[in-house]
Design an enzyme around this catalytic site. Structure first.
Site, PDB file in Angstrom:
ATOM      1  CG  ASP A   1       4.119  13.349   7.937  1.00 41.67           C
ATOM      2  OD1 ASP A   1       4.355  14.312   7.169  1.00 41.67           O
ATOM      3  OD2 ASP A   1       4.375  12.163   7.645  1.00 41.67           O
TER       4      ASP A   1
ATOM      5  CG  LEU B   1      -1.943  -1.140   1.304  1.00 45.95           C
ATOM      6  CD1 LEU B   1      -2.742  -1.046   2.600  1.00 45.95           C
ATOM      7  CD2 LEU B   1      -2.869  -1.137   0.098  1.00 45.95           C
ATOM      8  N   GLY B   2       2.066   1.177   0.512  1.00 45.05           N
ATOM      9  CA  GLY B   2       2.900   2.368   0.570  1.00 45.05           C
ATOM     10  C   GLY B   2       4.205   2.093   1.284  1.00 45.05           C
ATOM     11  NE  ARG B   3       8.599  -0.506  -1.029  1.00 44.35           N
ATOM     12  CZ  ARG B   3       9.653  -1.287  -1.112  1.00 44.35           C
ATOM     13  NH1 ARG B   3      10.834  -0.822  -0.776  1.00 44.35           N
ATOM     14  NH2 ARG B   3       9.527  -2.535  -1.535  1.00 44.35           N
TER      15      ARG B   3
ATOM     16  CB  VAL C   1       1.855   0.220   4.694  1.00 44.12           C
ATOM     17  CG1 VAL C   1       0.451  -0.131   5.196  1.00 44.12           C
ATOM     18  CG2 VAL C   1       2.547   1.170   5.670  1.00 44.12           C
TER      19      VAL C   1
END
Length: 372
Positions: free
Chosen positions: A178, A59-61, A67
């Site tokens: 963030d 899903l992402g880094r 993830v």
């Protein structure tokens, strides 16, 4: 047009693979004990994360994490797994402390319908895995990249939910640090039309403050560089010159290592989240960042603090004066002139939508779906 950016110079996490080198058990035990002590969370030792979860699509880094979508083998429940190398954490005390802080922040927050929840933490000899609520509709940045700017009604709906999530965080002493479109995710893949449902994710850079009420000067005693430069408030970017930092691939060029004259890196507070939410709102309304993107960090800070957004950009012609006024207030360069979250929620352009979100939160509480 917006471009996807990430914090940090390298992405060292890799896809979970069978046959990868395993950390010795003493190191895994040390990581387990450190995370449990730092976070106050229940951290479970397992032989292999994959015995409990079947991993799916990436899903992402992040800089040190990856993830995945995953399915719990016993229940069939779909979750998100944020995986980190146990070996990396065992060797890097600063990174281990950062993960402990992330867990502590998520444990400090009672459930909220617009914040993705932490379900558990697993430690094996190979990986540390944070088991998170799966938010599967994609992120706001991807939606803007694909479809362009949102209508005011839809942008208002998204901001109201984000503001509700941040109010909840700040009420429990947590500053996210963030906030950005990549960390605002849709619950459904179809976006739900003009009334999308979103959740705030990724507390990896969160920090804590003690004051119950927002200080008038904006100082909650937070310190240090955090976040992604193009979404970071001026008071956060000022720490760039105090730390051995490189935000070159965080939407900027590296910039000068010579500190601008008169710049002081001072403690800051929760209103940095309001600034970042203002950048998110700007992006949602006109599909552009307010201060540009591929800029040296010193030039970006100058534009944030001295020049301000370009209100003559074509997209603003179709945006109401109320929306523009709210964005301008959220992007006030001085934190003490920026609204805190409660004041943001009371703004005329937003307050009716905030009230609607509040009613949905109250309804969820009444149904015992959340407990605040």
């Amino acid at each position: 047009m917006l471009e996807r950016v990430r914090l940090g110079a390298q992405h060292v996490a890799s896809r979970v693979r069978r046959g990868a080198a395993r950390t010795d058990e003493r190191a895994a035990a040390a990581v387990h004990a450190e995370l449990a002590a730092a976070s106050g969370a229940s951290v479970t030792r397992v032989s292999d994360v994959r015995t409990l979860y079947e991993l799916g699509a990436e899903l992402g880094r992040g800089r040190t994490s990856t993830v995945f979508e995953a399915v719990e083998r016993t229940s069939g429940q779909r979750v998100a797994l944020k995986t980190l190398s146990t070996a990396t954490l065992a060797a890097d005390r600063e990174e281990l402390a950062s993960v402990g802080c992330e867990l502590r922040a998520m444990r400090a927050l009672p459930p909220h319908p617009h914040i993705a929840q932490l379900r558990g933490v697993l430690v094996s000899g190979e990986h540390v895995a944070l088991v998170l609520e799966l938010v599967c509709g994609g992120d706001l940045l991807g939606s803007i990249e694909r479809d362009g700017a949102y209508t005011e009604a839809c942008a208002r709906c998204i901001l109201a939910q984000l503001a509700s999530a941040l109010w909840h965080c700040h009420a429990h002493g947590v500053c996210h640090r963030d906030v950005k479109p990549e960390n605002v995710c849709f619950v459904r893949t179809d976006g739900c039309g003009e009334r999308p449902v979103v959740k705030l994710i990724d507390f990896g850079l969160a920090d804590f403050f003690a004051a119950a009420e927002p200080p008038s000067d904006g100082d909650d005693g937070l310190r240090g560089l955090a976040g992604t430069a193009v979404y970071a408030a001026p008071e956060v970017m000022a720490w760039y010159w105090e730390e051995d930092a490189n935000l070159g691939d965080a939407g900027t060029q590296p910039g000068s290592r010579t500190k601008p004259a008169g710049l002081v890196a001072a403690p800051y507070g929760r209103r940095c989240d309001v600034w970042a939410a203002g950048v998110v709102l700007h992006a949602a309304l006109v599909a552009e960042l307010p201060f540009g993107q591929a800029l040296p960090i010193d030039e970006l800070l100058h534009r944030c603090a001295r020049i301000g957004p370009d209100w003559s950009a074509p997209g603003w012609a179709a945006v109401s004066a109320g929306a523009r006024e709210l964005v301008a207030s959220m992007l006030a360069p001085r934190a003490d002139q920026r609204p805190h979250v409660r004041q943001l929620c009371e703004h005329a352009w937003l307050r009716d939508e905030v009230a609607r979100v509040g009613r949905s939160v109250a309804a969820a509480r009444a149904l015992s779906l959340i407990h605040i």
